[in-house]
Design a protein around this motif. Structure first.
Motif, PDB file in Angstrom:
ATOM      1  N   GLU A  53       0.833  -1.208   0.000  1.00  0.00           N
ATOM      2  CA  GLU A  53       0.000   0.000   0.000  1.00  0.00           C
ATOM      3  C   GLU A  53       0.865   1.254   0.000  1.00  0.00           C
ATOM      4  O   GLU A  53       0.366   2.368  -0.077  1.00  0.00           O
ATOM      5  CB  GLU A  53      -0.982  -0.023   1.185  1.00  0.00           C
ATOM      6  CG  GLU A  53      -0.375   0.168   2.552  1.00  0.00           C
ATOM      7  CD  GLU A  53       0.249  -1.095   3.134  1.00  0.00           C
ATOM      8  OE1 GLU A  53       0.322  -2.152   2.453  1.00  0.00           O
ATOM      9  OE2 GLU A  53       0.674  -1.028   4.297  1.00  0.00           O
ATOM     10  N   CYS A 273      -3.732  -4.893  15.673  1.00  0.00           N
ATOM     11  CA  CYS A 273      -4.020  -5.193  14.259  1.00  0.00           C
ATOM     12  C   CYS A 273      -2.794  -5.901  13.677  1.00  0.00           C
ATOM     13  O   CYS A 273      -1.663  -5.519  13.956  1.00  0.00           O
ATOM     14  CB  CYS A 273      -4.377  -3.942  13.474  1.00  0.00           C
ATOM     15  SG  CYS A 273      -3.155  -2.628  13.485  1.00  0.00           S
ATOM     16  N   TRP A 281      -0.152  -4.862   4.167  1.00  0.00           N
ATOM     17  CA  TRP A 281      -1.570  -4.654   4.486  1.00  0.00           C
ATOM     18  C   TRP A 281      -2.385  -4.764   3.198  1.00  0.00           C
ATOM     19  O   TRP A 281      -3.381  -5.463   3.130  1.00  0.00           O
ATOM     20  CB  TRP A 281      -1.782  -3.314   5.180  1.00  0.00           C
ATOM     21  CG  TRP A 281      -1.085  -3.226   6.501  1.00  0.00           C
ATOM     22  CD1 TRP A 281       0.175  -2.741   6.756  1.00  0.00           C
ATOM     23  CD2 TRP A 281      -1.597  -3.651   7.775  1.00  0.00           C
ATOM     24  NE1 TRP A 281       0.476  -2.855   8.089  1.00  0.00           N
ATOM     25  CE2 TRP A 281      -0.603  -3.397   8.738  1.00  0.00           C
ATOM     26  CE3 TRP A 281      -2.802  -4.230   8.193  1.00  0.00           C
ATOM     27  CZ2 TRP A 281      -0.765  -3.689  10.094  1.00  0.00           C
ATOM     28  CZ3 TRP A 281      -2.976  -4.527   9.529  1.00  0.00           C
ATOM     29  CH2 TRP A 281      -1.971  -4.249  10.471  1.00  0.00           C
TER      30      TRP A 281
HETATM   31  C1  LIG Z   1      -2.891  -0.090   9.865  1.00  0.00           C
HETATM   32  C2  LIG Z   1      -1.619   0.202   9.103  1.00  0.00           C
HETATM   33  N1  LIG Z   1      -1.179   1.586   9.284  1.00  0.00           N
HETATM   34  C3  LIG Z   1      -0.549   2.016   8.015  1.00  0.00           C
HETATM   35  C4  LIG Z   1       0.789   2.570   8.293  1.00  0.00           C
HETATM   36  N2  LIG Z   1       1.247   3.699   7.721  1.00  0.00           N
HETATM   37  C5  LIG Z   1       2.499   3.885   8.197  1.00  0.00           C
HETATM   38  C6  LIG Z   1       3.434   4.881   7.969  1.00  0.00           C
HETATM   39  C7  LIG Z   1       4.660   4.820   8.631  1.00  0.00           C
HETATM   40  C8  LIG Z   1       4.926   3.794   9.500  1.00  0.00           C
HETATM   41  C9  LIG Z   1       3.973   2.811   9.748  1.00  0.00           C
HETATM   42  C10 LIG Z   1       2.759   2.865   9.084  1.00  0.00           C
HETATM   43  N3  LIG Z   1       1.639   2.079   9.113  1.00  0.00           N
HETATM   44  C11 LIG Z   1      -0.475   0.754   7.176  1.00  0.00           C
HETATM   45  O1  LIG Z   1      -0.470   1.009   5.798  1.00  0.00           O
HETATM   46  C12 LIG Z   1      -1.774   0.067   7.599  1.00  0.00           C
HETATM   47  O2  LIG Z   1      -2.890   0.782   7.103  1.00  0.00           O
END
Ligand SMILES: C[C@@H]1N[C@@H](c2nc3ccccc3[nH]2)[C@H](O)[C@@H]1O
Length: 451
Positions: A53, A273, A281
């Motif tokens: 993602e 999660c 993810w």
């Molecule tokens: C629940 C999780 N949180 C997002 C996410 N974005 C991040 C940016 C920096 C470090 C960790 C991260 N986790 C992940 O893409 C997923 O949606």
């Protein structure tokens, strides 16, 4: 102690019906679905190992190029009823789906942007179909929403200039409008799962997050929001500047669990999660890149969360065309098979008030005072389970949950401490032993106390 005006909204832990239901649910399905599922971690023939993602940033793709994926989003294999059935059979009681991830693409037809499902070949209200199908299976729905929005022209990581501040005011209005729109369009939604709130821009807007939580809860009474939504007026996140939890449950456990023996974590509601690969993810085409967790590993995490008063939100990443990879379908089935026989130690269960011991985890139903569940993951080589209960506890009976519910021989070692002799009961691992305690005012208990 600092004076915090924009911290916790309600006294925690909440004891209203909505929160009691959230707590008793224990096991949820996370769904990450968006444009990122189309390339699936591969761009111009190159495989990127980082989370799928994030492909836009890991492959350095321009916003214009990335956003044009919108015109390819046509999940012809999407069948909301099939997804909901798979979730039901797996044993989840709630689901959380990405309505908009960091990329900014919206799975619902939003009045506030054209970067949404309406402007794709699919056209229809995909999120609405999803919510209807899951609710029909009796599964509660909560919506993931990323404040961080790579697509929106007014997103700013930091607010250095007056222009930044003016832009972010527009972004805040957009965010509030979209969230109120989601609650208006989908009134059966039970919760909001905020993400992308770690940047300075949000930490500088603690009061806004307080007012927003208030507004959303006025719109949808009983609404449950995660601690990740919040900052206080000093920029402290999840917990305010005095260490008081904000939101309705702690949501810092992302792809990690607390220490299994940690008792402090049982004081608050919380949710972990978890991904099936190490760190994916969204859908990634190549699952050979890292370890893929087995159903036993995932069941142990679910049991551990329950044993420490936490929920477990297990993530699935469907393909761009709307179906799940067979490994995810298989894991859902394996977990569901275990839940068919053992969900009574998960639903409406929590911390048993006992120290964790080496054979596995204790859980206890909030409905019963004289039964304790032992979920066994590590069989002792001497074939006896050492069980240390509270002082004064007397075991009336210990037996296998699985039929024919064979009893264990009991050997008292000390006050409240026993060996349970294995009865060579045949049952599938991980298995459950039910401990039935003498209730406190039974004559046996009194007689015991007299000798
Ligand atoms: C629940 C999780 N949180 C997002 C996410 N974005 C991040 C940016 C920096 C470090 C960790 C991260 N986790 C992940 O893409 C997923 O949606």
């Amino acid at each position: 102690k600092k004076e915090v005006k924009y911290g916790q909204l309600t006294e925690l832990p909440r004891q209203d019906e909505a929160m009691k239901k959230w707590r008793s649910n224990r096991f949820g399905q996370f769904i990450h679905w968006g444009l990122y599922a189309i390339p699936g971690g591969i761009w111009e023939g190159k495989t990127y190992k980082y989370a799928a993602e994030f492909l836009k940033s890991s492959a350095g793709i321009s916003t214009a190029t990335w956003d044009s994926l919108q015109y390819q989003f046509n999940p012809v294999k999407f069948d909301a009823k099939e997804w909901a059935k798979m979730a039901k059979d797996m044993g989840v009681k709630y689901v959380t789906i990405t309505t908009k991830h960091h990329e900014g693409f919206c799975l619902w037809p939003s009045k506030y942007t054209d970067f949404d499902i309406e402007n794709t070949p699919y056209r229809k209200d995909l999120l609405g179909e999803f919510i209807k199908a899951y609710n029909e299976e009796g599964i509660d729905v909560s919506l993931y929403y990323s404040v961080l929005d790579w697509h929106h022209p007014d997103w700013r990581y930091k607010l250095n200039t007056e222009e930044d501040k003016a832009a972010f005011e527009r972004l805040k209005a957009f965010t509030e409008n979209q969230l109120l729109e989601l609650l208006e369009r989908y009134p059966t939604v039970k919760g909001l799962w905020f993400d992308g709130t770690w940047d300075q821009c949000w930490k500088d807007n603690g009061k806004f997050s307080y007012d927003l939580e208030k507004k959303l809860k006025e719109k949808n009474p009983g609404l449950i929001v995660n601690s990740r939504m919040r900052a206080d007026e000093y920029g402290s996140r999840h917990f305010d500047s005095n260490g008081v939890l904000m939101g309705d449950y702690e949501s810092g456990y992302e792809r990690r669990l607390p220490n299994p023996w940690d008792v402090a974590v049982t004081k608050n509601d919380w949710e972990c999660c978890m991904t099936i690969p190490e760190n994916q993810w969204g859908y990634h085409k190549d699952w050979t890149l890292t370890h893929i967790k087995t159903s036993n590993e995932l069941i142990e995490m679910l049991v551990q969360c329950t044993s420490q008063n936490g929920n477990f939100l297990l993530n699935f990443g469907p393909r761009g065309e709307g179906n799940f990879r067979e490994k995810e379908v298989k894991l859902a089935k394996e977990i569901g098979d275990w839940m068919d026989d053992n969900s009574s130690v998960i639903y409406n269960c929590g911390y048993a008030g006992l120290k964790k011991q080496s054979w596995g985890y204790f859980t206890k139903s909030s409905d019963s005072d004289d039964a304790i569940n032992m979920v066994v993951f590590n069989k002792p080589i001497n074939g006896k389970y050492r069980v240390k209960l509270n002082k004064g506890s007397i075991i009336k009976r210990a037996y296998l949950l699985s039929k024919p519910k064979k009893s264990f021989n009991l050997e008292e070692i000390a006050n409240g401490e026993y060996f349970l002799d294995d009865v060579k009961g045949k049952c599938k691992d991980p298995f459950v032993i039910i401990i039935e305690l003498e209730d406190k005012d039974s004559k046996k208990f009194k007689q015991k106390a007299l000798t």
